[in-house]
Design an enzyme around this catalytic site. Structure first.
Site: not given
Ligand code: ADP
Length: 203
Positions: A22, A98, A138, A144, A155
């Site tokens: 996204k 969301r 990532r 992160r 998640r």
């Protein structure tokens, strides 16, 4: 040499699980077409970094991979989305709404103004295996806080439980389009341009 194309649709939501791309696609489209990119995740991370009240409320949920409570999100994002929508520049929503109740709140604010409400909700579809692979990659790249192996699984479950029902919500509104998000970044961008009704600039 190709001149930049024009697009027919300028008000979109990218609806997809973590790792689907996204943010990457939203950045590309917003810079190419001057659309306002609103990423609720980015905004939350900024609030946390700045140590604001919202940041403090959101911090633990973010780290666990849980959703931040709807009231906090709506407080942070709804007026911003409405301002962007009414500015007439066009917008890309990334990460908001969301939950069904966030989507209902947005619809309640803008649904009666067809000239500013969403024109399309694009579902980027990507297999679970590929999502895990991208999120772990990532994690190595960006470090992160919520990109750890166990948080990633959580998640993905949160997406299935709370965000997936939005597909039916936008289907009922006649706005849902699915794009194969498992192709290369350039191929996904091309598919998105197709959905947005891109046509070459006249020379
Ligand atoms: P990703 O899609 O990879 O999970 P985001 O940057 O969109 O990344 O979101 C990161 C985190 O921010 C989410 O796991 C959640 O904790 C929080 N968050 C972002 N947007 C929302 C939202 N609309 N409602 C509730 N929580 C949100």
């Amino acid at each position: 040499m190709h001149a930049a194309p024009h697009i027919r649709l300028h008000r979109l939501l990218l609806l997809a699980p973590p790792g689907a791309g996204k943010g990457t696609q939203a950045k590309r489209l917003s810079s190419q077409f001057g659309l306002q990119h609103i990423s609720s995740g980015e905004l939350l991370r900024q609030e946390v970094a700045a140590g604001t009240e919202i940041g403090n409320l959101a911090k633990d949920d973010l780290a666990r991979g849980d959703l931040v409570p709807d009231e906090v999100i709506l407080d942070m994002v709804l007026s911003r989305v409405c301002a962007a929508a009414r500015s007439g520049r066009g917008y890309i929503l990334d990460g908001f709404p969301r939950t069904v109740s966030q989507a209902e709140a947005l619809h309640q604010e803008l649904g009666s103004e067809p000239e500013v409400y969403l024109e399309v909700a694009i579902h980027l579809s990507v297999s679970r295996e590929e999502l895990r692979r991208r999120l772990l990659a990532r994690a190595h790249r960006e470090g992160r806080a919520d990109d750890t192996r166990s948080t990633i699984e959580h998640r993905l479950e949160v997406f299935d439980g709370l965000t997936e029902p939005l597909l039916a919500f936008y289907e009922r509104q006649g706005l849902l389009v699915t794009v194969n998000g498992e192709q290369s970044e350039d191929q996904v961008t091309a598919a998105l341009l197709d959905v947005l009704g891109a046509r070459p600039a006249r020379v």
